[in-house]
Structure formats: structure tokens, C-alpha cells
Design an enzyme around this catalytic site. Structure first.
Site, short mmCIF file in Angstrom:
data_model
loop_
_atom_site.label_atom_id
_atom_site.label_comp_id
_atom_site.label_asym_id
_atom_site.label_seq_id
_atom_site.Cartn_x
_atom_site.Cartn_y
_atom_site.Cartn_z
N LYS A 199 -0.81 1.03 7.68
CA LYS A 199 -0.49 -0.24 7.02
C LYS A 199 -0.19 -1.40 7.96
O LYS A 199 0.52 -1.23 8.95
CB LYS A 199 0.73 -0.04 6.13
CG LYS A 199 0.44 0.80 4.90
CD LYS A 199 1.68 0.89 4.05
CE LYS A 199 1.38 1.54 2.72
NZ LYS A 199 2.60 1.68 1.92
N GLY A 357 4.25 8.41 16.81
CA GLY A 357 4.21 9.82 16.40
C GLY A 357 2.80 10.31 16.14
O GLY A 357 2.36 11.31 16.73
P1 ADP Z 1 1.90 6.05 14.47
O1 ADP Z 1 2.76 7.16 13.92
O2 ADP Z 1 1.15 6.50 15.69
O3 ADP Z 1 2.65 4.77 14.69
P2 ADP Z 1 0.96 5.30 11.85
O4 ADP Z 1 2.04 6.13 11.23
O5 ADP Z 1 1.07 3.83 11.74
O6 ADP Z 1 0.75 5.73 13.39
O7 ADP Z 1 -0.44 5.65 11.18
C1 ADP Z 1 -0.99 6.93 11.15
C2 ADP Z 1 -1.63 7.24 9.82
O8 ADP Z 1 -2.60 6.29 9.44
C3 ADP Z 1 -2.33 8.59 9.85
O9 ADP Z 1 -1.68 9.47 8.97
C4 ADP Z 1 -3.75 8.26 9.40
O10 ADP Z 1 -4.28 9.26 8.54
C5 ADP Z 1 -3.58 6.97 8.66
N1 ADP Z 1 -4.83 6.22 8.57
C6 ADP Z 1 -5.55 5.72 9.59
N2 ADP Z 1 -6.67 5.13 9.13
C7 ADP Z 1 -6.67 5.25 7.79
C8 ADP Z 1 -7.56 4.83 6.75
N3 ADP Z 1 -8.70 4.16 7.01
N4 ADP Z 1 -7.22 5.13 5.47
C9 ADP Z 1 -6.09 5.80 5.22
N5 ADP Z 1 -5.21 6.22 6.16
C10 ADP Z 1 -5.50 5.95 7.42
#
Ligand code: ADP
Ligand code: MG
Length: 401
Positions: A199, A357
Site C-alpha cells: 500500500k 520484513g
Molecule cells: P516490507 O515488509 O518489506 O516493508 P510491505 O509489507 O510493504 O513490505 O509489502 C509486502 C507485501 O506486499 C507482500 O505481502 C506482497 O505480497 C504484497 N504485494 C506486493 N505487490 C502486490 C500486488 N501487486 N498486489 C497485492 N499485494 C502485493
């Protein structure tokens, strides 16, 4: 370079009592620690201090007991893992201040290590209560902070103690701060940032800060959908925050002003259902997404173009996967770009720093993690650093100069 003292500034410590803030907030399966990465991160600091003759007192939080003594959140649950990683016996002390700690220090020999109870059992910890800080400091000579992952909190064990005792960054804290400085403080240009994940709303401040700092902003994941929609692309039933269109436009405008090139995908991987290798899987141009399809990864052409962008860069900072990488084949873009970044880093052409994470999990899944220059396992603190915020735990170490 930020200025703080390190263990290099310490000589012989025979008999000195050193409080060391470490990260022992370890994942558990109920009774056993399932991942000791955080202990291994601080082991060099702990052993170096012990080998210099200090009586080492470990301070850490474990879970969220909110100022109450909750037996299932005693930091003693981590004792076996700590002893196993250090290869030394560690005494557990069920207090963090007062006569019980003083008596334990009396029993410890130079070079011995003790683990104090969960700092968050005391309400004053999270309130950064000066009285609690004074009581803890009264038993010690020095303070070492080796928990970058908790440095975004102004708590007694992460911030307050640094004002009361001579204070030093531990080896893990030092390495983290040096890596972050190389990535966004005084980086070699051009700098690229990859920001992905689910998001836009969770990373608004990150995006706003990065456009003023980097030369290339690569947007992937669910947040790319929100930007595409803001630009008038029909994203079907993709994860998308349509209400953030004005925010995205503002970010794009400030990127433009700052001379930062924003990269959005022009081909994408879509499906009608979110499942592994679904029958409806296809790759298409962003303008060809059907109303009943969702974008789950960026496409191969966009990925190749991004790899070419990385080839022109000297520094990369990465947070957030480019697609729904947990479900194949929506890991393809993340894996491919991670491999490109890893190869460039291995050649010595790129300084690559990543954190978050899911990002750490995604880079490990790609087999690329070990070739990155630095991978931060500090979730919240890493994001706040990417937002350009001063971290209280770090600021306190600098002020302690
Ligand atoms: P981080 O933990 O590294 O900061 P985030 O928690 O912001 O990363 O985002 C990771 C999540 O985003 C993952 O679970 C991934 O499946 C999801 N994600 C990435 N691209 C999409 C997409 N196009 N549609 C739905 N979910 C997505
Ligand atoms: Mg996450």
C-alpha cells in the site's frame, strides 16, 4: 558522517559494569526460539566487551507486556538461545534495577555476562521515565546501544540511559549506521530507490522523502497500481487505493521538481484469481488490464528496463517487493531485479542496501541477500530512517559525544 563513539574508543574494561541494549525480541513457536538472527547480530559486541574484562549486563524488551510482569513474556525465554549463540554461560537476573541487580553484579566475575529481565515489564521504560533511567544507570559504568531496530523508540533502554552514562554504539549499530549513511546520507550518485509492497498509504512519508533524495524512484507492488490509477490507467480489481490519486499526483510533481525520475511499469502480470499459477495468468501492457483482472507483479519488459536503470546507478536502496512474491509466479520481477542488483554489487559497481520484513524474506527467497552490501533486519526503524526521520536512540548516542 554521523558522530558517535564506538567500541574502538574503549580500552581495558576489567571489572567495569557495561549495560548493553540488544534486540532479543525473537520469534518463538511458543516455547522455543525459531530464529536467532538478532542474537547473532549482537554476539560480536557482547563477546568483545566480555573479552575486554567487562561485567556485561544485557538489556532488551520481549513482546508487548505494557508495563506488567507477564510470565510468558519473560526475556528468560530467550536465555537458551543467547547462551547457545554466545557459547558462554549467561546468568539470568529477574530485575533491571535495584539491589537484586547490584547483588548479581557482585557475583559476576570480569568477563561474565548476565541477562536482565524484559525492560517493558516496567511502565517507566516506554515512558522514558528519568527515575527508572537513574535507577538502572546507578548499577553501571557504561552504556552500549547495539539495537538499531529499537532506535526509533525514545525509551529508557534505547534513549534515556545515553544521557546518564558514557555511551557507545555497539558493532551491529555501528555497521547499520555506516551502511545507511552510505545509502542515503552521502551516497555515490546516481542513487536508485525501489519502493514496493502492498500500500501507498503505509509508505507515504517514505515516498515523499525519497523523491528529494534519489535520482531514480522505482515503484512496484500494490503501490504501483495506485500510481497507475492516478495516471488514468484502468487497473481492474487490483489492490489499489483510488482515494490517494491526489497524493500520488503531488508526489509525482515534487519528483519532477527535484529532478527525480519515477519509474512505473509499462507491462504487468495479471490474473482473474489470486492463486498459485492460476489458469487466467497472462502478461499485458498496463493499458490492457481487463475489469475482472488484477495486477500481481510487474512484467518482464519493465523488469529488464529496471535492471538497465540499476546498471547506470552507483547506489541502491530497496524496500518492498515488486509483486505478490509469496505466490508463484508473482515473485518473478522481484527475484529478477534482486539478482541483477546482487550481481552488480558483487562486481563492485553498486552499493545496495535493503530492509523491511517482507523485503528481507523476498531477497532471501531470490538467493540474493548474501550479495547485497547490507540488509537491515530492523523493520520499523529502517522505515523511519527511509522517511528521513531522526531516530531518538541514534540522536542520543550522537549527543553523548
Ligand atoms: P516490507 O515488509 O518489506 O516493508 P510491505 O509489507 O510493504 O513490505 O509489502 C509486502 C507485501 O506486499 C507482500 O505481502 C506482497 O505480497 C504484497 N504485494 C506486493 N505487490 C502486490 C500486488 N501487486 N498486489 C497485492 N499485494 C502485493
Ligand atoms: Mg511487511
Amino acid at each position: 558522517m554521523t558522530k558517535f563513539k564506538t567500541l574502538d574508543d574503549l580500552g581495558d574494561l576489567t571489572g567495569k559494569v557495561v549495560l548493553v541494549r540488544v534486540d532479543l525480541n525473537l520469534p518463538m513457536d511458543g516455547v522455543r526460539v525459531t530464529d536467532d538472527t538478532r542474537v547473532r547480530a549482537s554476539a560480536p559486541t557482547i563477546l568483545e566487551l566480555a573479552d575486554k574484562g567487562a561485567k556485561v549486563l544485557l538489556l532488551a524488551h520481549f513482546g508487548r507486556p505494557k508495563g506488567e510482569k507477564v510470565s510468558t513474556m519473560s526475556v528468560s525465554m530467550t536465555l537458551d538461545a543467547v547462551q547457545a549463540v554466545l557459547g558462554r554461560e549467561v546468568m539470568f537476573v529477574p530485575e533491571i534495577a535495584g539491589p537484586v541487580v547490584a547483588q548479581s553484579i557482585g557475583i559476576l566475575q570480569p568477563g561474565d555476562i548476565a541477562l536482565l529481565e524484559n525492560t517493558r515489564f516496567w511502565k517507566g521504560e516506554e515512558a522514558n521515565d528519568p527515575e527508572l533511567a537513574k535507577a538502572i544507570a546507578a548499577n553501571a559504568d557504561l552504556y552500549v546501544n547495539d539495537a538499531f531496530s529499537a532506535a526509533h523508540r525514545a525509551h529508557v533502554s534505547t534513549e534515556g540511559l545515553a544521557h546518564l552514562l558514557p555511551s557507545y554504539a555497539g558493532r551491529s549499530m555501528e555497521a547499520e549506521l555506516k551502511a545507511l549513511e552510505a545509502a542515503l546520507g552521502q551516497p555515490e550518485r546516481p542513487v536508485a530507490a525501489v519502493v514496493g509492497g502492498a500500500k501507498v498509504s503505509s509508505k507515504l512519508d517514505v515516498l515523499t522523502h525519497l523523491v528529494t533524495k534519489v535520482d531514480h524512484l522505482i515503484i512496484g507492488g500494490g503501490m504501483a497500481n495506485t500510481f497507475l490509477a492516478a495516471r488514468g490507467v484502468n487497473v481492474g480489481k487490483s489492490l489499489c487505493e483510488h482515494e490517494l490519486a491526489p497524493t500520488c499526483e503531488a508526489i509525482l510533481a515534487s519528483a519532477d521538481k527535484a529532478g527525480c525520475t519515477v519509474h512505473l511499469p509499462y507491462d504487468v502480470v495479471v490474473a482473474k484469481e489470486f492463486a498459485a499459477n492460476p489458469p487466467s495468468l497472462r502478461t499485458c501492457n498496463v493499458h490492457e488490464v481487463a475489469a475482472d483482472e488484477m495486477i500481481l507483479d510487474i512484467g518482464p519488459q519493465a523488469t529488464e528496463a529496471l535492471a538497465d536503470v540499476l546498471k547506470t546507478c552507483k547506489t541502491l536502496v530497496w524496500n518492498g517487493p515488486l509483486g505478490a512474491f509469496e505466490t508463484p509466479p508473482f515473485d518473478a520481477a522481484t527475484v529478477a531485479l534482486a539478482k541483477s542488483a546482487a550481481a552488480l554489487t558483487k562486481e563492485g559497481a553498486l552499493v545496495s542496501v535493503a530492509g523491511g520484513g517482507d523485503t528481507v524474506a523476498a531477497l532471501a527467497h531470490a538467493g540474493a541477500a548474501q550479495d547485497f552490501t547490507y540488509i537491515s533486519t530492523a523493520g520499523g526503524a529502517f522505515l523511519e530512517w527511509m522517511e528521513g526521520k531522526a531516530l531518538p536512540g541514534v540522536t542520543a548516542l550522537e549527543q553523548a559525544q
